[in-house]
Design a protein around this motif. Structure first.
Motif, PDB file in Angstrom:
ATOM      1  N   ILE A   1      25.909  41.750  48.489  1.00  0.00           N
ATOM      2  CA  ILE A   1      26.323  41.996  49.866  1.00  0.00           C
ATOM      3  C   ILE A   1      27.736  42.584  49.852  1.00  0.00           C
ATOM      4  O   ILE A   1      28.658  41.986  49.308  1.00  0.00           O
ATOM      5  N   TYR A   2      27.892  43.748  50.448  1.00  0.00           N
ATOM      6  CA  TYR A   2      29.207  44.362  50.541  1.00  0.00           C
ATOM      7  C   TYR A   2      29.964  43.793  51.741  1.00  0.00           C
ATOM      8  O   TYR A   2      29.373  43.479  52.769  1.00  0.00           O
ATOM      9  N   VAL A   3      31.274  43.702  51.581  1.00  0.00           N
ATOM     10  CA  VAL A   3      32.091  43.163  52.667  1.00  0.00           C
ATOM     11  C   VAL A   3      33.454  43.834  52.629  1.00  0.00           C
ATOM     12  O   VAL A   3      33.968  44.187  51.559  1.00  0.00           O
ATOM     13  N   LEU A   4      34.028  44.084  53.795  1.00  0.00           N
ATOM     14  CA  LEU A   4      35.414  44.525  53.880  1.00  0.00           C
ATOM     15  C   LEU A   4      36.287  43.272  53.897  1.00  0.00           C
ATOM     16  O   LEU A   4      36.094  42.397  54.741  1.00  0.00           O
ATOM     17  N   GLU A   5      37.221  43.214  52.973  1.00  0.00           N
ATOM     18  CA  GLU A   5      38.053  42.022  52.816  1.00  0.00           C
ATOM     19  C   GLU A   5      39.500  42.366  53.135  1.00  0.00           C
ATOM     20  O   GLU A   5      40.059  43.312  52.579  1.00  0.00           O
ATOM     21  N   ALA A   6      40.113  41.621  54.046  1.00  0.00           N
ATOM     22  CA  ALA A   6      41.503  41.860  54.435  1.00  0.00           C
ATOM     23  C   ALA A   6      42.405  40.818  53.785  1.00  0.00           C
ATOM     24  O   ALA A   6      42.130  39.628  53.850  1.00  0.00           O
ATOM     25  N   ASN A   7      43.470  41.288  53.148  1.00  0.00           N
ATOM     26  CA  ASN A   7      44.448  40.407  52.529  1.00  0.00           C
ATOM     27  C   ASN A   7      45.839  40.734  53.043  1.00  0.00           C
ATOM     28  O   ASN A   7      46.191  41.905  53.200  1.00  0.00           O
ATOM     29  N   LEU A   8      46.611  39.716  53.298  1.00  0.00           N
ATOM     30  CA  LEU A   8      47.996  39.893  53.707  1.00  0.00           C
ATOM     31  C   LEU A   8      48.842  39.998  52.450  1.00  0.00           C
ATOM     32  O   LEU A   8      48.890  39.069  51.643  1.00  0.00           O
ATOM     33  N   VAL A   9      49.487  41.154  52.245  1.00  0.00           N
ATOM     34  CA  VAL A   9      50.245  41.415  51.028  1.00  0.00           C
ATOM     35  C   VAL A   9      51.718  41.574  51.379  1.00  0.00           C
ATOM     36  O   VAL A   9      52.093  42.464  52.137  1.00  0.00           O
ATOM     37  N   PHE A  10      52.544  40.691  50.822  1.00  0.00           N
ATOM     38  CA  PHE A  10      53.977  40.742  51.091  1.00  0.00           C
ATOM     39  C   PHE A  10      54.661  41.665  50.087  1.00  0.00           C
ATOM     40  O   PHE A  10      54.100  42.007  49.045  1.00  0.00           O
ATOM     41  N   HIS A  11      55.907  42.032  50.401  1.00  0.00           N
ATOM     42  CA  HIS A  11      56.618  42.987  49.566  1.00  0.00           C
ATOM     43  C   HIS A  11      56.969  42.425  48.187  1.00  0.00           C
ATOM     44  O   HIS A  11      57.271  43.180  47.272  1.00  0.00           O
TER      45      HIS A  11
END
Length: 238
Positions: free
Chosen positions: A13-23
């Motif tokens: 199953i494909y999924v769009l995954e969002a991650n919060l990436v800090f500097h």
């Protein structure tokens, strides 16, 4: 997508995954949106599903951060009229990759309007010699959901780079070249082009996929592949 291996069925199953990436490199999971393959046509189901899943994911992000200024970074799959309009509707800034064979009318206008005497940004950045050129207010005509024609005005920026490398076989110095292009959600100027291209768009390369820049963090949305076998779930980045 189903596959059979050693007598057992596996479901991909494909999924769009969002991650919060800090500097500082810290990443935190934020949102996930599964792709529904029944939404796409058989020949291009994955691409069509990704676009529809992105719209749903964009709605989630807008619901959670309705007032927050956001710059969204997208790969070449998303350089199309509906995505441009979605960013405008949400009030989002954007930098979207534009491939050579995409939006031919925009490329034609860019090459016709580009003036050799127009100021460009030239500098050395991370060991690479850059020349960045741009053209603002390029008209792009599309049809809305009702079939009516409408015109958007796009801003296209092109970054050409060259840098020396050592040939592993001959040990001689060779010069490598690269070229990148983006559709910008804001007008490009000599003052902002470095920040938008080098300090903004290139965040997307850290984790391939879709990136959204907040004031103090970056949200990266990547294509992930979940392998589900019974109750077991294994995640692969693609």
């Amino acid at each position: 997508m189903r596959m059979k291996h050693h007598g057992s069925n596996s479901i991909y199953i494909y999924v769009l995954e969002a991650n919060l990436v800090f500097h500082n490199g810290l990443t935190l999971p934020l949102f996930s949106e599964f792709l529904n393959h029944t939404e796409g046509a058989p020949d291009d189901a994955k691409q069509d599903c990704e676009l529809k899943a992105f719209k749903r994911l964009a709605w989630k992000i807008k619901q959670e951060f309705p007032q927050l200024p956001i710059m969204i970074l997208l790969d070449g799959l998303y350089s199309n009229g509906p995505v441009f309009e979605l960013c405008i509707q949400h009030g989002w800034d954007s930098m979207i990759v534009l491939k050579k064979k995409s939006l031919k009318s925009v490329w034609k206008a860019f090459n016709a309007q580009k003036d050799p005497d127009t100021p460009s940004y030239e500098a050395d950045w991370r060991g690479r010699k850059q020349k960045i050129t741009w053209v603002n207010h390029i008209p792009y005509t599309l049809k809305d959901a009702n079939g009516m024609k409408k015109t958007l005005f796009l801003n296209l920026v092109v970054c050409k780079e060259e840098w020396p490398v050592v040939n592993a076989d001959t040990t001689e110095i060779e010069v490598k070249f690269s070229r990148h292009a983006w559709i910008s959600g804001k007008l490009l100027t000599l003052k902002n082009v470095h920040e938008r291209c080098n300090l903004g768009s290139r965040y997307r390369w850290a984790i391939e996929g879709i990136a959204i820049i907040l004031k103090s963090a970056v949200v990266i949305v990547t294509n992930m592949l979940f392998l589900i076998t019974g109750r077991r779930c294994v995640v692969f980045t693609i």
